[in-house]
Design an enzyme around this catalytic site. Structure first.
Site, PDB file in Angstrom:
ATOM      1  N   GLY A   1       0.841  -1.202   0.000  1.00 48.31           N
ATOM      2  CA  GLY A   1       0.000   0.000   0.000  1.00 48.31           C
ATOM      3  C   GLY A   1       0.869   1.242   0.000  1.00 48.31           C
ATOM      4  O   GLY A   1       0.511   2.288   0.532  1.00 48.31           O
TER       5      GLY A   1
ATOM      6  N   ILE B   1      -0.875   6.524   4.277  1.00 47.99           N
ATOM      7  CA  ILE B   1       0.013   6.090   5.365  1.00 47.99           C
ATOM      8  C   ILE B   1       1.404   5.797   4.797  1.00 47.99           C
ATOM      9  O   ILE B   1       2.422   6.199   5.366  1.00 47.99           O
ATOM     10  CB  ILE B   1      -0.552   4.861   6.110  1.00 47.99           C
ATOM     11  CG1 ILE B   1      -1.841   5.246   6.852  1.00 47.99           C
ATOM     12  CG2 ILE B   1       0.473   4.292   7.105  1.00 47.99           C
ATOM     13  CD1 ILE B   1      -2.548   4.089   7.549  1.00 47.99           C
ATOM     14  N   GLY B   2       1.433   5.113   3.653  1.00 48.11           N
ATOM     15  CA  GLY B   2       2.709   4.811   2.999  1.00 48.11           C
ATOM     16  C   GLY B   2       3.544   6.064   2.776  1.00 48.11           C
ATOM     17  O   GLY B   2       4.754   6.080   3.038  1.00 48.11           O
TER      18      GLY B   2
ATOM     19  N   ALA C   1       1.667   3.443  -2.080  1.00 50.17           N
ATOM     20  CA  ALA C   1       1.228   4.702  -2.703  1.00 50.17           C
ATOM     21  C   ALA C   1       0.104   5.368  -1.926  1.00 50.17           C
ATOM     22  O   ALA C   1      -0.375   6.431  -2.307  1.00 50.17           O
ATOM     23  CB  ALA C   1       0.778   4.443  -4.143  1.00 50.17           C
ATOM     24  N   GLY C   2      -0.338   4.759  -0.838  1.00 48.14           N
ATOM     25  CA  GLY C   2      -1.436   5.326  -0.054  1.00 48.14           C
ATOM     26  C   GLY C   2      -0.947   6.413   0.887  1.00 48.14           C
ATOM     27  O   GLY C   2       0.245   6.733   0.939  1.00 48.14           O
TER      28      GLY C   2
ATOM     29  N   ASN D   1     -10.249  -9.120   1.867  1.00 53.89           N
ATOM     30  CA  ASN D   1      -8.950  -9.063   2.544  1.00 53.89           C
ATOM     31  C   ASN D   1      -8.272 -10.427   2.584  1.00 53.89           C
ATOM     32  O   ASN D   1      -7.046 -10.503   2.574  1.00 53.89           O
ATOM     33  CB  ASN D   1      -9.094  -8.430   3.917  1.00 53.89           C
ATOM     34  CG  ASN D   1      -9.153  -6.916   3.802  1.00 53.89           C
ATOM     35  OD1 ASN D   1      -8.231  -6.311   3.272  1.00 53.89           O
ATOM     36  ND2 ASN D   1     -10.238  -6.313   4.233  1.00 53.89           N
TER      37      ASN D   1
ATOM     38  N   HIS E   1      -7.913  -3.113  17.192  1.00 52.45           N
ATOM     39  CA  HIS E   1      -8.077  -1.758  16.698  1.00 52.45           C
ATOM     40  C   HIS E   1      -9.490  -1.595  16.147  1.00 52.45           C
ATOM     41  O   HIS E   1      -9.720  -1.693  14.960  1.00 52.45           O
ATOM     42  CB  HIS E   1      -7.025  -1.484  15.616  1.00 52.45           C
ATOM     43  CG  HIS E   1      -7.209  -0.145  14.971  1.00 52.45           C
ATOM     44  ND1 HIS E   1      -7.030   1.032  15.642  1.00 52.45           N
ATOM     45  CD2 HIS E   1      -7.587   0.199  13.711  1.00 52.45           C
ATOM     46  CE1 HIS E   1      -7.285   2.045  14.825  1.00 52.45           C
ATOM     47  NE2 HIS E   1      -7.622   1.566  13.656  1.00 52.45           N
TER      48      HIS E   1
ATOM     49  N   ASP F   1      -3.692   3.453  18.938  1.00 54.84           N
ATOM     50  CA  ASP F   1      -4.647   3.584  20.043  1.00 54.84           C
ATOM     51  C   ASP F   1      -3.896   3.818  21.355  1.00 54.84           C
ATOM     52  O   ASP F   1      -4.294   4.635  22.181  1.00 54.84           O
ATOM     53  CB  ASP F   1      -5.504   2.318  20.138  1.00 54.84           C
ATOM     54  CG  ASP F   1      -6.147   1.991  18.803  1.00 54.84           C
ATOM     55  OD1 ASP F   1      -7.059   2.715  18.398  1.00 54.84           O
ATOM     56  OD2 ASP F   1      -5.701   1.027  18.147  1.00 54.84           O
TER      57      ASP F   1
ATOM     58  N   ASN G   1      -6.743  -2.523   7.818  1.00 57.73           N
ATOM     59  CA  ASN G   1      -7.906  -3.048   8.552  1.00 57.73           C
ATOM     60  C   ASN G   1      -8.746  -4.048   7.758  1.00 57.73           C
ATOM     61  O   ASN G   1      -8.797  -3.949   6.551  1.00 57.73           O
ATOM     62  CB  ASN G   1      -8.794  -1.869   8.963  1.00 57.73           C
ATOM     63  CG  ASN G   1      -8.210  -1.137  10.146  1.00 57.73           C
ATOM     64  OD1 ASN G   1      -7.676  -1.751  11.059  1.00 57.73           O
ATOM     65  ND2 ASN G   1      -8.299   0.176  10.120  1.00 57.73           N
TER      66      ASN G   1
HETATM   67  P1  NAX Z   1      -5.048   4.493   1.267  1.00 54.33           P
HETATM   68  O1  NAX Z   1      -6.318   4.108   0.606  1.00 54.33           O
HETATM   69  O2  NAX Z   1      -4.553   5.897   1.160  1.00 54.33           O
HETATM   70  O3  NAX Z   1      -3.884   3.551   0.755  1.00 54.33           O
HETATM   71  C1  NAX Z   1      -4.021   2.169   0.664  1.00 54.33           C
HETATM   72  C2  NAX Z   1      -3.121   1.714  -0.470  1.00 54.33           C
HETATM   73  O4  NAX Z   1      -3.100   0.295  -0.477  1.00 54.33           O
HETATM   74  C3  NAX Z   1      -3.596   2.156  -1.852  1.00 54.33           C
HETATM   75  O5  NAX Z   1      -2.550   2.831  -2.512  1.00 54.33           O
HETATM   76  C4  NAX Z   1      -3.952   0.830  -2.533  1.00 54.33           C
HETATM   77  O6  NAX Z   1      -3.674   0.856  -3.922  1.00 54.33           O
HETATM   78  C5  NAX Z   1      -3.042  -0.138  -1.797  1.00 54.33           C
HETATM   79  N1  NAX Z   1      -3.448  -1.536  -1.889  1.00 54.33           N
HETATM   80  C6  NAX Z   1      -4.692  -2.056  -1.892  1.00 54.33           C
HETATM   81  N2  NAX Z   1      -4.650  -3.395  -2.044  1.00 54.33           N
HETATM   82  C7  NAX Z   1      -3.337  -3.743  -2.128  1.00 54.33           C
HETATM   83  C8  NAX Z   1      -2.661  -4.963  -2.312  1.00 54.33           C
HETATM   84  N3  NAX Z   1      -3.323  -6.104  -2.450  1.00 54.33           N
HETATM   85  N4  NAX Z   1      -1.316  -4.930  -2.350  1.00 54.33           N
HETATM   86  C9  NAX Z   1      -0.629  -3.781  -2.240  1.00 54.33           C
HETATM   87  N5  NAX Z   1      -1.230  -2.577  -2.089  1.00 54.33           N
HETATM   88  C10 NAX Z   1      -2.567  -2.563  -2.029  1.00 54.33           C
HETATM   89  O7  NAX Z   1      -5.224   4.061   2.793  1.00 54.33           O
HETATM   90  P2  NAX Z   1      -4.373   4.532   4.064  1.00 54.33           P
HETATM   91  O8  NAX Z   1      -4.983   5.744   4.631  1.00 54.33           O
HETATM   92  O9  NAX Z   1      -2.935   4.528   3.716  1.00 54.33           O
HETATM   93  O10 NAX Z   1      -4.720   3.345   5.093  1.00 54.33           O
HETATM   94  C11 NAX Z   1      -4.256   2.025   4.868  1.00 54.33           C
HETATM   95  C12 NAX Z   1      -4.901   1.057   5.829  1.00 54.33           C
HETATM   96  O11 NAX Z   1      -4.593   1.377   7.173  1.00 54.33           O
HETATM   97  C13 NAX Z   1      -6.420   0.993   5.765  1.00 54.33           C
HETATM   98  O12 NAX Z   1      -6.826  -0.357   5.758  1.00 54.33           O
HETATM   99  C14 NAX Z   1      -6.847   1.661   7.050  1.00 54.33           C
HETATM  100  O13 NAX Z   1      -8.120   1.209   7.487  1.00 54.33           O
HETATM  101  C15 NAX Z   1      -5.750   1.221   7.981  1.00 54.33           C
HETATM  102  N6  NAX Z   1      -5.565   1.984   9.221  1.00 54.33           N
HETATM  103  C16 NAX Z   1      -5.211   1.296  10.333  1.00 54.33           C
HETATM  104  C17 NAX Z   1      -4.947   1.902  11.539  1.00 54.33           C
HETATM  105  C18 NAX Z   1      -4.526   1.117  12.743  1.00 54.33           C
HETATM  106  O14 NAX Z   1      -4.351   1.726  13.799  1.00 54.33           O
HETATM  107  N7  NAX Z   1      -4.366  -0.206  12.692  1.00 54.33           N
HETATM  108  C19 NAX Z   1      -5.124   3.380  11.678  1.00 54.33           C
HETATM  109  C20 NAX Z   1      -5.055   4.109  10.389  1.00 54.33           C
HETATM  110  C21 NAX Z   1      -5.740   3.433   9.239  1.00 54.33           C
HETATM  111  O15 NAX Z   1      -7.115   3.711   9.299  1.00 54.33           O
END
Ligand code: NAX
Length: 327
Positions: free
Chosen positions: A11, A16-17, A13-14, A105, A187, A159, A131
């Site tokens: 992920g 968090i990344g 390019a997202g 997932n 979480h 958290d 998540n």
């Molecule tokens: P984004 O939607 O900005 O980025 C997610 C990235 O993952 C996208 O670039 C997408 O192309 C990529 N992706 C999707 N499927 C993939 C795969 N099979 N292989 C490789 N890349 C893939 O989301 P972002 O804000 O960065 O959040 C990422 C994840 O963190 C989400 O699932 C979010 O719910 C989770 N979080 C978890 C938290 C925690 O405390 N555990 C808190 C923050 C966040 O909500």
């Protein structure tokens, strides 16, 4: 010079990344003397964006950055990986049921677990951020049977950090004075932020808190902080999530302070009545590169609820303990 550590980030390019990669490259996760090689895994549609991030990583001229590779191939992404940060996941879309979410997932984390099994380094350490993080960690772990289960963790550090910060602000104390806070469960809104063992400047914190504040403001405030961030920012937590991921990995590799612990979701060893193998957040310390669950805490309600009636989920155990903790 030292051999670079290979860090795979999915992920990439997202959002968090984007917040995470530059801090890893700067040495904030593994130390300022440890070179890193980054592997960025994305889905084909987002590879170009990840390549843009890789260009910016180059432009940072980070002395510790030994290389950046971008790929959409799961197998090669984890080949030789020492650390895997599984951030990319399938968010719950409109009309999506829980079962659909799990299936989507499963389609991501099962192949990633299998790729880790097939090619990761012997010392592989995995943190799942995407998540539902606990479930995704369990799926990946089940597909990597030869990797010790406890190498698969899910993140509750955000958290945990939110809880520490909120307590510090409420008490007018520096965050560095607050210790021994625990996030039990996972979480999600069912987590249980536990201050019963917490200290401020080495003294018990509980006598300084009003029970109504804990129940009505602190616990829901921590559990619903993610929603408050979305409301304010128009996007979910990103830099704080990345920062928590850095903290989690740094503590895992370098150890926790001797007088404190942190919160990590990892496969249960049966501690506190949580069924074996369930990925659940516990109070943990780290030393020598391994987590260890802090045992024997005097939280009777919690352990009793779990051990007499094993629950199907650690969230249930945590919820039950929350109900009884103040009764
Ligand atoms: P984004 O939607 O900005 O980025 C997610 C990235 O993952 C996208 O670039 C997408 O192309 C990529 N992706 C999707 N499927 C993939 C795969 N099979 N292989 C490789 N890349 C893939 O989301 P972002 O804000 O960065 O959040 C990422 C994840 O963190 C989400 O699932 C979010 O719910 C989770 N979080 C978890 C938290 C925690 O405390 N555990 C808190 C923050 C966040 O909500």
């Amino acid at each position: 010079s030292a051999t670079p550590v290979t860090v795979t980030v999915t992920g990439a390019a997202g959002q968090i990344g984007y917040a995470l990669l530059f801090r890893i490259a700067a040495g904030e996760m593994l130390g300022r003397d440890v070179p890193v090689r980054l592997r960025l895994l994305e889905i084909p549609q987002a590879v170009k964006a990840a390549e843009g991030t890789a260009m910016e990583l180059d432009d940072g001229a980070f002395p510790l950055l030994a290389g950046v590779e971008v790929t959409d191939d799961v197998k090669s992404a984890f080949d030789g990986a020492n650390i895997a940060l599984l951030v990319g996941a399938r968010p719950r879309g409109p009309g999506m049921e829980r079962g659909d979410l799990l299936e989507a997932n499963g389609g991501i984390f099962a192949p990633q677990g299998a790729a880790i099994e097939a090619g990761a380094a012997d010392d592989i350490r995995v943190l799942v951020v995407g998540n539902p993080a606990n479930t995704n960690a369990l799926i990946a772990q089940k597909h990597a049977p030869s990797v010790p289960p406890e190498r698969f963790t899910a993140m509750t550090r955000l958290d945990h950090n939110r809880a520490v910060s909120r307590l510090a602000r409420h008490l007018g104390a520096p965050v560095s004075d607050v210790s021994r806070v625990t996030i039990w469960g996972n979480h999600s809104a069912t987590q249980y932020p536990d201050v019963s063992q917490a200290l401020v400047a080495g003294e018990p914190l509980l006598p300084r808190l009003d029970r109504a504040w804990i129940e009505d403001e602190f616990i829901p405030g921590v559990a619903k902080r993610g929603a408050a961030i979305i409301e304010a920012r128009g996007a979910s937590s990103a830099a704080s999530a990345a920062s928590a991921a850095i903290d989690h990995m740094r503590d895992w590799v370098s150890g926790t302070p001797s007088d404190d612990w942190t919160s990590v979701a990892l496969p249960s060893d049966g501690s506190y009545g949580v069924p074996d193998g369930l990925v659940c957040s516990f109070p943990v310390t780290a030393a020598g590169g391994s987590w260890r669950i802090v045992e024997g805490l005097d939280i009777d309600a919690f352990s009793r609820a779990g051990s007499t009636r094993p629950s199907p989920s650690c969230a249930r155990s945590a919820r039950r303990s929350r109900r009884s903790a103040w009764s």
